[in-house]
Write a protein that holds these residues in place. Structure first.
Motif, PDB file in Angstrom:
ATOM      1  N   ASP A  42     -34.241 -46.458  13.735  1.00  9.67           N
ATOM      2  CA  ASP A  42     -34.995 -47.073  12.650  1.00  9.67           C
ATOM      3  C   ASP A  42     -34.285 -46.982  11.303  1.00  9.67           C
ATOM      4  OD1 ASP A  42     -37.057 -47.941  14.252  1.00  9.67           O
ATOM      5  OD2 ASP A  42     -38.313 -46.177  13.880  1.00  9.67           O
ATOM      6  N   CYS A  43     -33.457 -45.961  11.110  1.00 13.14           N
ATOM      7  CA  CYS A  43     -32.817 -45.817   9.792  1.00 13.14           C
ATOM      8  C   CYS A  43     -31.368 -46.304   9.778  1.00 13.14           C
ATOM      9  CB  CYS A  43     -32.918 -44.380   9.289  1.00 13.14           C
ATOM     10  SG  CYS A  43     -31.876 -43.209  10.143  1.00 13.14           S
ATOM     11  N   HIS A  82     -36.485 -53.398  15.536  1.00 13.03           N
ATOM     12  CA  HIS A  82     -35.945 -52.758  14.329  1.00 13.03           C
ATOM     13  C   HIS A  82     -35.603 -53.824  13.287  1.00 13.03           C
ATOM     14  CE1 HIS A  82     -35.631 -49.175  16.823  1.00 13.03           C
ATOM     15  NE2 HIS A  82     -35.048 -49.936  17.726  1.00 13.03           N
ATOM     16  N   PRO A  83     -36.611 -54.487  12.723  1.00 14.90           N
ATOM     17  CA  PRO A  83     -36.346 -55.618  11.830  1.00 14.90           C
ATOM     18  C   PRO A  83     -35.694 -55.238  10.499  1.00 14.90           C
ATOM     19  CG  PRO A  83     -38.681 -55.094  11.871  1.00 14.90           C
ATOM     20  CD  PRO A  83     -38.022 -54.249  12.924  1.00 14.90           C
ATOM     21  N   ALA A  84     -35.728 -53.993  10.104  1.00 12.14           N
ATOM     22  CA  ALA A  84     -35.190 -53.600   8.801  1.00 12.14           C
ATOM     23  C   ALA A  84     -33.694 -53.309   8.832  1.00 12.14           C
ATOM     24  CB  ALA A  84     -35.934 -52.378   8.271  1.00 12.14           C
ATOM     25  N   ARG A  85     -33.094 -53.297   9.989  1.00 10.02           N
ATOM     26  CA  ARG A  85     -31.674 -52.978  10.079  1.00 10.02           C
ATOM     27  C   ARG A  85     -30.847 -54.073   9.410  1.00 10.02           C
ATOM     28  NH1 ARG A  85     -31.694 -57.197  11.152  1.00 10.02           N
ATOM     29  NH2 ARG A  85     -31.666 -58.394  13.011  1.00 10.02           N
ATOM     30  N   GLY A  86     -29.593 -53.734   9.062  1.00 11.80           N
ATOM     31  CA  GLY A  86     -28.705 -54.721   8.447  1.00 11.80           C
ATOM     32  C   GLY A  86     -28.194 -55.716   9.463  1.00 11.80           C
ATOM     33  N   ILE A  87     -27.560 -55.212  10.526  1.00  8.97           N
ATOM     34  CA  ILE A  87     -27.120 -56.079  11.618  1.00  8.97           C
ATOM     35  C   ILE A  87     -27.264 -55.349  12.942  1.00  8.97           C
ATOM     36  CG2 ILE A  87     -25.434 -57.339  10.196  1.00  8.97           C
ATOM     37  CD1 ILE A  87     -23.220 -55.912  11.794  1.00  8.97           C
TER      38      ILE A  87
END
Length: 158
Positions: free
Chosen positions: A59-60, A86-91
């Motif tokens: 998640d982080c 995990h929609p908040a990830r960069g890629i």
């Protein structure tokens, strides 16, 4: 595998260099694709999605990266699963398998939610070549789109 990666513009402005511990990997860009600005473009956290079972790390992470090569269709399904979970990830990046060897990466990310294929031979077992997704993350941080990466093809057009 989890690691902290730094990506910087080399003294030659058409090269991005990612480094982690004692490993580094450079990608040459065309003069039109140069990333302008500070020498350190990006610092981020990478987690191997095939080895990590700790949801908090997943998640982080800024970059979710696979270590097992998959056929294109399987890699694209895996990217869909990762970006949904995990929609908040960069890629998210999954190595591609082809003809018995690794043949590139399937990558999803950016504000436009682009999904691209980056052909080539980055071997996920190679510490240096597995830093290519980190260069792509830095590309996004510098305000570019995955679709603008000079070696990318849109995954939908194949």
């Amino acid at each position: 595998m989890k690691r902290f990666v730094v990506v910087e513009a080399s003294p030659f402005p058409d090269v991005l260099r990612a480094r982690c511990a004692d490993t580094s990997f450079g990608v040459r860009l065309s003069p039109a694709s140069r990333v302008h600005g500070a020498s350190v473009i990006d610092e981020h956290f990478v987690v191997d999605v095939d080895a990590c079972r700790d949801g908090r790390l997943l998640d982080c992470a800024d970059v979710l990266q696979g270590s097992r090569a998959r056929p294109v269709a399987d890699a694209l399904r895996r990217l869909t699963d990762l970006t949904s979970a995990h929609p908040a990830r960069g890629i998210a990046a999954i190595p591609l398998a082809g003809a018995g060897r690794t043949s590139g990466w399937a990558v999803a990310g950016g504000s436009d939610r682009a999904v691209v294929l980056v052909p080539g031979g980055p071997d996920p077992a190679s510490g240096a070549r597995s830093l290519l997704p980190s260069c792509l993350h830095a590309w996004l941080v510098a305000g570019r789109s995955l679709r603008e990466w000079p070696y990318a093809r849109d995954a939908l057009s194949g």
